[in-house]
Design an enzyme around this catalytic site. Structure first.
Site, PDB file in Angstrom:
ATOM      1  N   LEU A  33      -1.316   3.680   4.682  1.00 40.37           N
ATOM      2  CA  LEU A  33      -2.283   3.506   3.592  1.00 40.37           C
ATOM      3  C   LEU A  33      -2.124   4.557   2.499  1.00 40.37           C
ATOM      4  CD1 LEU A  33      -5.465   2.750   5.744  1.00 40.37           C
ATOM      5  CD2 LEU A  33      -3.861   1.115   4.721  1.00 40.37           C
ATOM      6  N   GLN A  35      -3.532   5.382  -1.900  1.00 39.67           N
ATOM      7  CA  GLN A  35      -4.712   5.238  -2.768  1.00 39.67           C
ATOM      8  C   GLN A  35      -4.945   3.795  -3.221  1.00 39.67           C
ATOM      9  OE1 GLN A  35      -7.080   7.390  -3.470  1.00 39.67           O
ATOM     10  NE2 GLN A  35      -6.039   8.841  -2.131  1.00 39.67           N
ATOM     11  N   HIS A  37      -4.412   1.029  -1.450  1.00 37.29           N
ATOM     12  CA  HIS A  37      -5.152   0.343  -0.373  1.00 37.29           C
ATOM     13  C   HIS A  37      -6.611   0.795  -0.384  1.00 37.29           C
ATOM     14  CE1 HIS A  37      -1.026   0.367   1.674  1.00 37.29           C
ATOM     15  NE2 HIS A  37      -1.327  -0.913   1.603  1.00 37.29           N
ATOM     16  N   GLN A  61       7.643 -11.675   8.058  1.00 31.65           N
ATOM     17  CA  GLN A  61       7.834 -11.661   6.609  1.00 31.65           C
ATOM     18  C   GLN A  61       8.981 -10.731   6.183  1.00 31.65           C
ATOM     19  OE1 GLN A  61       3.694 -10.051   5.935  1.00 31.65           O
ATOM     20  NE2 GLN A  61       4.679  -9.009   4.212  1.00 31.65           N
TER      21      GLN A  61
HETATM   22  O1  PAF Z   1       0.913  -7.043   1.058  1.00 33.06           O
HETATM   23  C1  PAF Z   1       0.997  -6.768   2.283  1.00 33.06           C
HETATM   24  O2  PAF Z   1       0.824  -5.616   2.703  1.00 33.06           O
HETATM   25  C2  PAF Z   1       1.342  -7.869   3.262  1.00 33.06           C
HETATM   26  O3  PAF Z   1       2.216  -8.788   2.698  1.00 33.06           O
HETATM   27  C3  PAF Z   1       0.104  -8.574   3.843  1.00 33.06           C
HETATM   28  C4  PAF Z   1      -0.687  -9.286   2.782  1.00 33.06           C
HETATM   29  C5  PAF Z   1      -0.779  -7.550   4.544  1.00 33.06           C
HETATM   30  C6  PAF Z   1       0.542  -9.614   4.877  1.00 33.06           C
HETATM   31  O4  PAF Z   1       1.259  -9.035   5.917  1.00 33.06           O
END
Ligand code: PAF
Length: 282
Positions: A33, A35, A37, A61
């Site tokens: 994380l 700033q 987030h 992903q």
């Molecule tokens: O943007 C991200 O951090 C990721 O793509 C998400 C939306 C948490 C999905 O894994």
């Protein structure tokens, strides 16, 4: 902090909250994380009765196994940051099995072509992975509002499209990009840059800003070529793409139409670390 590692205890807890008709804000993240987030969480805390944050490095992903292996995982530090922000945040930090139940594969989505541009072109399968995890998380959390950063603008449009094509009842809210002091867009991947690389990466936003200025009088093709040339002889950066696209369809701009909104998108490698950024052009 309320921390849940499994969906069963999380949904039981959320069920007790939901009976009171409370609103739930949701911030999905992959952790590490920063700033940016925390700004999403602050907005969610302001606009909702409860805020759920997820931390899950979603394997489906990642099209590049090395990127997945090197993705920073800093759960303890993340928990400290969230506790300092607001100890009432509800954290869902599931295991891969809790999400995928033995079959770590993505579903296939049709995002009306949004998935075929930029990130979709260069990271095959990426948006099927994003669609799979975001849909799964929305089904588990059932949030009222969900918050996403505009750095991943294509992802934001794709999530909005997914929600409009399914029966999920959630407002998807895009939030402005948070930048470091030198205007580098905040990203968990920045942690992997050396101090020098991080300083020099200021050129990404500087280039976008100049491109925006030039787009006032020049064509998309001209600006694109100018950006490509400006990185050509720079040994530290390897430009993957620079695209000027229609904000709604994400199709590349060929002829300017003054009724359309355009955005520039960039993906660039700094010593094998892939960074993206975007800027609204009009
Ligand atoms: O943007 C991200 O951090 C990721 O793509 C998400 C939306 C948490 C999905 O894994």
């Amino acid at each position: 902090m309320h921390i849940f590692y499994g969906k069963a205890p999380l949904t039981a807890y959320l069920k007790s909250i939901k009976t009171t008709n409370s609103s739930i804000g949701f911030v999905p993240t992959m952790g590490a994380l920063h700033q940016g987030h925390l700004a999403l969480m602050k907005k969610s805390l302001l606009e909702n009765d409860f805020t759920v944050v997820s931390i899950f490095v979603n394997p489906t992903q990642f099209n590049n196994p090395e990127d997945l292996a090197k993705y920073p995982r800093t759960l303890d530090a993340d928990v400290e940051k969230m506790t300092a922000l607001n100890p009432e945040i509800i954290l869902y930090a599931p295991t891969v099995d809790d999400i995928y139940e033995g079959e770590t594969v993505s579903k296939s989505f049709d995002f009306d072509g949004l998935e075929n541009q930029m990130e979709g072109k260069f990271r095959p399968g990426h948006f099927n992975g994003v669609g799979t995890i975001v849909k799964r998380l929305f089904e588990i959390v059932e949030p009222t509002n969900a918050y996403f950063g505009e750095k991943d603008f294509q992802q934001l449009q794709i999530v909005k499209k997914m929600v409009s094509k399914t029966n999920l009842k959630v407002n998807v809210i895009g939030c402005p990009i948070f930048r470091e002091a030198n205007n580098l867009a905040m990203s968990s991947r920045n942690e992997r840059l050396s101090t020098e690389e991080r300083e020099k990466a200021a050129i990404i936003f500087q280039t976008l800003t100049v491109a925006k200025e030039k787009f006032k009088t020049k064509s998309a093709k001209w600006v694109t070529e100018w950006v490509q040339k400006s990185f050509e002889n720079n040994p530290l950066f390897d430009l993957e793409y620079f695209v000027i696209a229609d904000e709604a369809t994400l199709l590349p701009c060929s002829t300017k139409n003054k009724n359309k909104k355009y955005r520039a998108f960039i993906a660039i490698f700094v010593n094998n670390i892939r960074l993206i950024d975007t800027i609204s052009l009009n």
